[in-house]
Structure formats: structure tokens, C-alpha cells
Design an enzyme around this catalytic site. Structure first.
Site, PDB file in Angstrom:
ATOM      1  N   CYS B  86      15.552   5.931 -54.731  1.00 21.73           N
ATOM      2  CA  CYS B  86      14.172   6.368 -54.496  1.00 21.73           C
ATOM      3  C   CYS B  86      14.080   7.104 -53.154  1.00 21.73           C
ATOM      4  CB  CYS B  86      13.219   5.174 -54.597  1.00 21.73           C
ATOM      5  SG  CYS B  86      11.518   5.658 -54.865  1.00 21.73           S
ATOM      6  N   HIS B 194      14.857   2.158 -59.845  1.00 24.03           N
ATOM      7  CA  HIS B 194      15.199   1.050 -58.944  1.00 24.03           C
ATOM      8  C   HIS B 194      16.050  -0.019 -59.632  1.00 24.03           C
ATOM      9  CE1 HIS B 194      12.570   1.935 -55.456  1.00 24.03           C
ATOM     10  NE2 HIS B 194      11.806   2.540 -56.353  1.00 24.03           N
ATOM     11  N   GLU B 196      17.616  -2.367 -58.182  1.00 21.88           N
ATOM     12  CA  GLU B 196      17.448  -3.650 -57.473  1.00 21.88           C
ATOM     13  C   GLU B 196      16.191  -4.391 -57.911  1.00 21.88           C
ATOM     14  OE1 GLU B 196      16.546  -0.814 -56.366  1.00 21.88           O
ATOM     15  OE2 GLU B 196      14.852  -0.963 -54.986  1.00 21.88           O
TER      16      GLU B 196
END
Lengths: 85, 223
Positions: B86, B194, B196
Site C-alpha cells: 500500500c 494488504h 498482513e
């Protein structure tokens, strides 16, 4: 002391969604003659330099490395000497 | 395996990454401040999402001059993995570690949605855990994720298999549905989705863990 007035704008090949949104708003305001809007950034930088050429050299480097992303933006500027205060 | 997570003023996914590594992957991680000038002893560097320096000027434009950046560039030059997610992707393009740039989404909205993706290249140190042509879902959360590069750059990305993730249903106007690309050497990856935020089923998807597992598998093979 010099004053640089710098405009950074998208290259013509880049779609500028903000410009399109602003143009659409102008049409909603009945300014139907508006054909295109480009949004850019404007900077005023005051700087010390030995000459106008030296000031322009610094501004070139500042634009290339920081103020504009050469990938999608171009810049133009005007440098003028400020009267001693 | 030891991961560095770089934290800039305004980063907000640094702790998510830390927990993805420590709790999800069960490996070591350390959050490294943007003022650090050394990345010695790490096996991978993660550049997190967020709004570094408030996204002032352009996303990633100020972060590229942070004190840690020379060390990051030197680390990337050694061939060890660097992953920007990002805002991390935006920083890596501004820093010249990846080609192209990220523009405003074409619909001018900040998009925060689970996003279906295709693993376009699974022969990388970031994606070897995925099957060929795998379809996965990862969250996206960005206002400026519209990947742009010129036609020559796009041709070379394709020729070198540098396009790693693509959107199944392009949400933001990215050229060729690009969601993630790597450098020519294959050790620097930037991606808008993302991973994570998708490391356990409680979060809606554990597909993201595959990215970190891939890095671990590559590391284990080469040590």
C-alpha cells in the site's frame, strides 16, 4: 533573494480524476461550455542564490527530485529577483 | 528468519505487519524507526501501509528522503527481499526501486473492500506458496492505488514476468489490472492489497499468509 513561482501539472497523457470531477461539478453549475479541467499544484519558493541562473539551477533540481514526479507530472516556473528589504 | 518493519511518521500498518510475522508466521520481527540508518542482520524488509508524512505533496514523496532510505536501497541491492504494501508500494515507486507510480483511484473514492485477486506469477520469492494462477482474496484500503506506467514500461514488466498480482475486477483503474509488481531482479515487490490483514480466518481470510510463507520458504532453501 529570489522568488520562484512553480506550477506542477499532470502530463497530458495522464488521466486526472480530480480534474474530471471538478469539470463535472462545473457542468452541474450549468457552465456547459467547460471542455476540460486540469488540476495542478502551485508553489512559491524564496531562496538565496548568487544569480538568477544559479537560482534556476537549484529550482530545476528541486522540481526533478521532489516537487514533481517525472513519471506523470511536468513543471514550469518563473524566477524573479526580489527587491532588497 | 528476521524481518524489519520500517515505521515512518504516519505509517499505520507497521504493527499489523509485526503481528503477521510474529503471531501468524511465528518468525522474528522488529519495528525499525525511519531515523535508523542500518538494516544489518535482517533477512527481509517490510515497508508498511499508512499515510507516511501525511501523504503531503504526493504519496511517498517525502518518505523517499527519510534517513532510513539509503540503507533500504543498499539492502535491496544485496538481493534480499523488500516488500512494500500500500503506502509502502507508493514509497518504493517514488524512491525509484519500482517502476511506475500510483495515482488517484479513477472513481475518486477511498476503497476499503476485500478484493479478489489472481496470482499472476507464482514463481517468485513472494508467491511460491501459491498454486499457479491461484485466485485469492485480500483487503485493499487506498485512495491512490491506480497503478500507472507508460507503454514501454508495461511491455518490459510483461516481458520479464514482473506483474505478480492482478485484480479480478479492477477497482481503481490500474493499467492492465495491476495490483502488484516486482523489480527486474525479483527481490523487490510492491502491492496495494494488504496480506498482513488476511493472516487468520478470524480476519475473513488467511490468504495473505501465503506471501510471508513464500518468503520463509525461499529463506529456508537458501540458508
Amino acid at each position: 533573494m529570489f522568488l520562484a513561482q512553480i506550477h506542477v501539472t499532470y502530463k497530458p497523457s495522464i488521466l486526472d480524476p480530480q480534474g474530471v470531477a471538478i469539470k463535472n461539478a462545473m457542468h452541474r453549475l450549468s457552465f456547459n461550455g467547460v471542455d476540460a479541467v486540469t488540476q495542478g499544484k502551485y508553489f512559491e519558493v524564496t531562496l538565496n542564490a548568487d544569480s538568477k541562473d544559479a537560482a534556476e539551477e537549484q529550482i530545476d533540481t528541486i522540481c526533478d527530485t521532489l516537487l514533481a514526479n517525472p513519471n506523470m507530472e511536468t513543471y514550469r516556473y518563473d524566477v524573479k529577483e526580489l527587491a532588497n528589504q | 528468519m528476521k524481518f524489519a518493519v520500517i515505521s515512518f511518521p504516519g505509517s499505520n500498518c507497521d504493527e499489523d505487519l509485526y503481528y503477521a510475522i510474529v503471531d501468524g508466521l511465528k518468525e522474528e520481527a522488529e519495528i525499525i524507526p525511519h531515523t535508523s540508518t542500518r538494516l544489518d542482520g535482517f533477512d527481509a524488509v517490510l515497508v508498511p501501509g499508512g499515510f507516511s508524512y501525511g501523504d503531503y505533496l504526493r504519496t511517498g514523496a517525502i518518505a523517499k528522503f527519510a534517513p532510513v532510505m539509503p540503507a533500504l536501497k543498499a539492502f535491496a541491492a544485496t538481493g534480499k527481499p523488500v516488500l512494500g504494501i500500500c503506502n509502502g508500494f507508493q514509497i518504493l515507486t517514488e524512491a525509484g526501486l519500482l517502476p511506475g507510480s500510483l495515482q488517484h483511484n479513477t472513481n475518486m473514492q477511498f476503497i476499503c473492500e476485500p478484493e479478489p485477486l489472481r496470482v499472476a506469477n507464482h514463481n517468485t520469492m513472494f508467491t511460491n506458496d501459491f498454486a499457479a494462477d491461484a485466485h485469492i482474496t485480500l483487503p485493499i484500503a487506498h485512495g491512490e492505488g491506480n497503478y500507472y506506467c507508460d507503454a514501454d514500461t508495461l511491455a518490459s514488466l510483461k516481458a520479464n514476468n514482473q506483474i505478480v498480482f492482478t485484480y479480478s475486477d479492477n477497482p481503481n483503474g490500474s493499467v492492465d489490472d495491476i495490483a502488484g509488481i516486482m523489480n527486474e531482479q525479483g527481490n523487490v515487490l510492491g502491492m496495494m492489497p494488504h496480506p498482513e490483514r488476511a493472516v487468520e480466518s478470524l480476519l475473513g481470510s488467511s490468504d495473505g499468509l501465503g506471501v510471508f510463507r513464500s518468503l520463509l520458504a525461499t529463506f529456508t532453501r537458501t540458508v
